[in-house]
Write an enzyme that holds these catalytic residues in place. Structure first.
Site, short mmCIF file in Angstrom:
data_model
loop_
_atom_site.label_atom_id
_atom_site.label_comp_id
_atom_site.label_asym_id
_atom_site.label_seq_id
_atom_site.Cartn_x
_atom_site.Cartn_y
_atom_site.Cartn_z
N ASP A 259 42.93 41.87 33.36
CA ASP A 259 41.71 42.12 34.11
C ASP A 259 40.63 41.19 33.54
OD1 ASP A 259 39.72 43.42 35.68
OD2 ASP A 259 39.19 44.65 33.94
N ASP A 261 36.55 41.53 33.77
CA ASP A 261 35.37 42.13 33.13
C ASP A 261 35.78 43.25 32.18
OD1 ASP A 261 33.61 40.48 34.64
OD2 ASP A 261 33.90 41.79 36.36
#
Ligand SMILES: [Zn+2]
Length: 436
Positions: A259, A261
């Site tokens: 992922d 952020d």
């Protein structure tokens, strides 16, 4: 237009001298690669994938090449040797080939050791069309590389030569492996006077003029030049160890998905501009270890701010260009690919983009981005990993059959936990025996 190996001619540029490699009179592409000349191995590799027509542009030492392929042409393939009148550069020599090339052609440099899924590359090139497609690699030192600036749809916008200072582009470099439509020959003079190179002289002009599009195909297969004694040594070692073949997308790849952020960069309430991106320290160095391990590193991120109208696709591209540079600066790492979902299911935001306000299959926790990356890079998801900081990352990973890691302080009953992505990566590489 669909394009398959049987539809193309492969042109090898084999005029280079082998003196730097200690080959005496032998041309460079005839250097030994584990018991056979490099050129023969590369021709046979393409023939095995269905390429039927080869042209070898020879210059220095052409007699060696002619004699060799008279005896060693691959079964079922035609190998034609064309002798350069004079060294005219990688593109200049094609002024001699106009009447030979009436269909799409691959350009292969004779001093490149490679193994790549050609049907996959050609399928992309055929779908895109235009004047041609360049194979590009993400790299770990954009600050001193010649870069290719590609738009979201893969179209090449510009070639950015070093020296440059923080250009607004990512970390992609030209691997010097091309599929061209014969229309590119119209960009060459009738007769070459002096040296003309594809990368330096011809392709930037095509991109700048914009009449015919060039596209970038992003891949991490093995494509490296062997032009110095040190490089040929490395190439032979990689070939012998199976590394060259293992990186080909003909073979299933393994990947660590990440992922964005909260995993690669600090989570704030929306990274809308490049200067808002703050990398989590140590992430670039950790990705560099992934890059060296032979695993792919692939980012997968929900970016609903686009659907909500808070940022444009171009804004996101600028942020991701910054991410490429930040990873390189922080220890020389890179992402092999980065996929994002621009959608959002709920309406009601002022300035939103209705066409992106949909219930899509790519927004995590759906596994769509993981499945798309797997199709693109031939990834075996059952032997891959997901690192996230939110339940939706883990759910997407589980739905795709990945081993999942939760980082950043959270936990999930079906995921392992680590403080940071770097720590999770370290454990994964150690457990796989890939830690160097
Ligand atoms: Zn989506």
């Amino acid at each position: 237009m669909s394009l398959a190996p049987a539809d193309v001619t492969a042109v090898f540029l084999a005029g280079g001298k082998g003196t730097r490699l200690g080959l005496g009179d032998l041309p460079k592409p005839m250097v030994d690669m584990h018991g056979l000349p490099l050129l023969q191995r590369m021709v046979e590799g393409l023939a095995a994938q269905g390429v039927r027509r080869f042209i070898i542009l020879a210059g220095h030492g052409a007699a060696h090449i002619e004699a060799h392929f008279a005896a060693h042409a691959p079964a079922g393939a035609a190998v034609e040797i064309v002798i350069e009148d004079a060294p005219l550069g990688t593109a200049g020599s094609f002024t001699q080939l106009r009447e030979h090339l009436d269909r799409p052609f691959l350009v292969v440099y004779g001093d490149v050791l490679f193994d790549a899924d050609i049907a996959r590359f050609l399928a992309y090139a055929g779908e895109k069309g235009g004047a041609g497609t360049l194979y590009v690699h993400p790299n770990d030192h954009p600050e001193d590389s010649d870069l290719v600036d590609a738009a979201e749809d893969g179209r090449v916008r510009a070639f950015i030569s070093k020296p440059h200072q923080n250009p607004d582009c990512g970390n992609l470099v030209n691997a010097a492996f091309y599929l061209f439509d014969p229309v590119v020959l119209d960009y060459l003079p009738a007769r070459a006077e002096g040296v003309i190179d594809w990368g330096a002289d011809v392709l930037p002009g095509i991109a700048a003029r914009g009449e015919h599009a060039l596209y970038a195909y992003r891949g991490s297969e093995y494509l490296k030049d062997i032009g110095t004694p040190k490089r040929i040594e490395r190439g032979r070692n990689d070939f012998a160890a199976g590394t060259v073949a293992a990186r080909s997308y003909l073979k299933p790849q393994r990947a660590i998905f990440l992922d964005r952020d909260g995993v690669l960069n600090r989570e704030i309430d929306g990274v809308f501009r490049p200067e808002m991106l703050e990398l989590i320290p140590g992430t670039g160095a950790a990705l560099a270890r992934v890059n060296k391990s032979g695993l792919l590193a692939i980012g997968v991120t929900n970016q609903p701010a686009i659907a909500k109208g808070f940022m444009s696709f171009e804004d996101l591209r600028a942020v991701h260009n910054r991410l490429d540079w930040a990873l390189a600066e922080d220890g020389g790492g890179y992402l092999d690919d980065l996929l994002y979902c621009p959608h959002h299911p709920e309406t009601g935001f002022e300035g939103e983009r209705p066409e992106l306000k949909i219930a899509c299959e790519c927004r995590k926790p759906a596994p769509g981005m993981l499945l798309a990356a797997a199709a693109r890079h031939n990834i075996d998801l059952s032997a891959s990993w997901m690192i996230g900081d939110h339940a939706r990352d883990i759910e997407a990973g589980l739905a795709a059959g990945l081993e999942c890691w939760m980082v950043g302080g959270g936990s999930h009953p079906e995921a392992r936990s680590a403080a940071t992505a770097a720590a999770a990566i370290e454990t994964i590489l150690q457990e796989q025996g890939l830690s160097s």
